[in-house]
Design an enzyme around this catalytic site. Structure first.
Site, short mmCIF file in Angstrom:
data_model
loop_
_atom_site.label_atom_id
_atom_site.label_comp_id
_atom_site.label_asym_id
_atom_site.label_seq_id
_atom_site.Cartn_x
_atom_site.Cartn_y
_atom_site.Cartn_z
N MET A 1 81.99 16.81 3.88
CA MET A 1 80.82 17.24 4.38
C MET A 1 80.48 16.21 5.43
O MET A 1 79.35 15.90 6.01
CB MET A 1 80.17 16.57 3.35
CG MET A 1 80.44 17.83 1.58
SD MET A 1 78.55 18.28 1.43
CE MET A 1 78.57 16.58 0.36
N LEU B 1 83.07 11.14 7.84
CA LEU B 1 84.00 10.64 7.60
C LEU B 1 84.48 8.84 7.22
O LEU B 1 83.22 7.99 8.03
CB LEU B 1 85.08 11.09 8.72
CG LEU B 1 84.85 12.88 9.04
CD1 LEU B 1 86.01 13.36 9.35
CD2 LEU B 1 84.96 13.53 6.89
N HIS B 2 85.55 8.47 6.76
CA HIS B 2 86.21 7.60 6.28
C HIS B 2 87.63 7.43 6.42
O HIS B 2 87.82 8.24 6.11
CB HIS B 2 84.48 6.53 5.66
CG HIS B 2 85.30 7.32 3.68
ND1 HIS B 2 85.93 7.41 2.98
CD2 HIS B 2 83.89 7.35 3.84
CE1 HIS B 2 85.62 8.63 2.05
NE2 HIS B 2 84.54 8.45 2.49
N HIS C 1 88.21 10.21 3.58
CA HIS C 1 88.90 11.01 4.42
C HIS C 1 89.84 11.15 4.99
O HIS C 1 90.82 11.98 5.44
CB HIS C 1 87.52 11.60 5.48
CG HIS C 1 86.15 11.50 4.62
ND1 HIS C 1 85.21 10.74 4.73
CD2 HIS C 1 85.73 12.58 3.72
CE1 HIS C 1 84.43 11.54 3.82
NE2 HIS C 1 84.61 12.42 3.63
N ASP D 1 85.88 11.40 -6.81
CA ASP D 1 84.98 12.31 -6.78
C ASP D 1 86.09 13.62 -7.97
O ASP D 1 86.91 14.42 -7.76
CB ASP D 1 84.66 13.88 -5.49
CG ASP D 1 83.88 13.07 -4.74
OD1 ASP D 1 82.66 12.27 -5.09
OD2 ASP D 1 84.35 13.14 -3.59
N GLN E 1 85.06 16.38 -9.78
CA GLN E 1 85.28 17.68 -8.62
C GLN E 1 86.49 18.04 -8.71
O GLN E 1 87.07 19.43 -8.35
CB GLN E 1 84.90 16.86 -7.63
CG GLN E 1 84.89 18.23 -6.82
CD GLN E 1 83.96 17.60 -4.52
OE1 GLN E 1 83.28 18.02 -4.60
NE2 GLN E 1 85.21 16.80 -3.84
O1 PAF Z 1 83.60 16.83 -1.82
C1 PAF Z 1 83.41 17.09 -0.97
O2 PAF Z 1 82.53 16.49 0.64
C2 PAF Z 1 82.62 18.33 -1.13
O3 PAF Z 1 82.28 18.04 -2.29
C3 PAF Z 1 83.38 19.59 -0.27
C4 PAF Z 1 84.58 20.07 -1.35
C5 PAF Z 1 83.08 19.02 0.60
C6 PAF Z 1 82.75 20.60 -0.80
O4 PAF Z 1 81.79 21.08 -0.31
#
Ligand code: PAF
Length: 288
Positions: A37, A40-41, A44, A158, A161
């Protein structure tokens, strides 16, 4: 086209993104995908590096997905730094960045499907951010259908996630390999997060209490009794009135079911979430 630090394609439209990926697939090139999203750091960038090490072409998406925000204020305040992000990706050797607008991603409206994977979706983040994982899976599904990756890379900061996506891919037999990558931390232990940009330096120092508490859990896991361990670690937050804990638990790292005892029989992860000022932070540590 193999990425170098001087070229990156910036694609905005679904059709051009899918055409690029289809061409790569026809040429038998392995596509690695890092959905983000933005803001960035180094965390990422570590995903990009991991993808570059094993894939022929690396694609990153930047899309602040409205359907995964249960709090409209959080969506509004989410940091947006697209130009700087593209520069970082270029220097990291990413080949393509996909930056779609909302109507490209949701041409028929922002509908989300309901995904219920028991504890995996209902507890922890699921409890405090109702509907969050429905939005995450919906957007990742759409992104996978556009980017057509062979492998996709997710940060374990996360952790839930990552677990939810892995379970969705397994259940729906999606042909994408999900690769979980270690949490990247600042030298003081703070897990890197786009949300850290909203912390004052005093709050960022305070936020190291999260990683210190998690480290305490890992160092003392031989004490076995989860309630006692969590109670002891939670004492670290006493007198830190600016921190409002939402959950702090030790769970089975596959199912995310809470555990009462730490044993050799399963793998465990400690998960924590809370607010500092108005900023919500989460962190994790695997105990095995
Ligand atoms: O982790 C994230 O940045 C978001 O949840 C993702 C996986 C890009 C989905 O929008």
């Amino acid at each position: 086209m193999k990425g170098t630090s001087c070229e990156i394609a910036v694609l905005q439209h679904v059709d051009e993104m899918r055409a690029f990926s289809t061409k790569c697939r026809n040429e038998n090139r392995i596509i690695g995908f890092v959905p983000t999203m933005g803001a960035l750091h180094e965390g990422h960038l570590s995903l990009i590096a991991r993808a570059k090490a094993v894939c022929d072409v690396v694609i990153c998406s930047i899309f602040v997905n409205p359907t995964q925000f249960n709090d409209p204020k959080d969506l509004l305040l989410y940091p947006r730094t697209e130009e700087a992000d593209i520069d970082l990706l270029k220097n990291a050797g990413c080949d393509v960045v996909f930056v779609p607008a909302v109507n490209e991603m949701y041409p028929t409206g922002q509908e989300v499907r309901d995904y219920n994977f028991g504890t995996l979706t209902s507890e922890w983040e699921g409890r405090f951010r109702p509907g969050h994982f429905n939005g995450v899976i919906t957007v990742v599904k759409r992104l996978f259908e556009i980017v057509l990756p062979h492998q996709s890379f997710f940060g374990k900061k996360d952790f839930q996630q990552f677990s939810v996506i892995r379970e969705w891919v397994r259940r729906d037999e999606i042909k994408v390999e999900i690769v979980g990558c270690d949490t990247v931390r600042a030298s003081d232990g703070l897990a890197l997060s786009s949300r850290n940009k909203r912390l004052s330096s005093e709050q960022a120092t305070l936020a190291t209490a999260f990683s210190k508490a998690l480290l305490f859990i890992r160092e003392n896991k031989s004490k076995n009794n989860v309630n006692a361990l969590i109670a002891e670690a939670t004492e670290m937050f006493i007198e830190k009135e600016q921190i409002e804990l939402q959950y702090f638990t030790i769970a089975n790292s596959e199912t995310l079911e809470p555990l009462e005892e730490i044993s050799e029989a399963n793998h465990q992860v400690a998960l924590i979430a809370g607010f500092i000022g108005g900023v919500r932070l989460i962190d994790e540590i695997e105990l095995n």
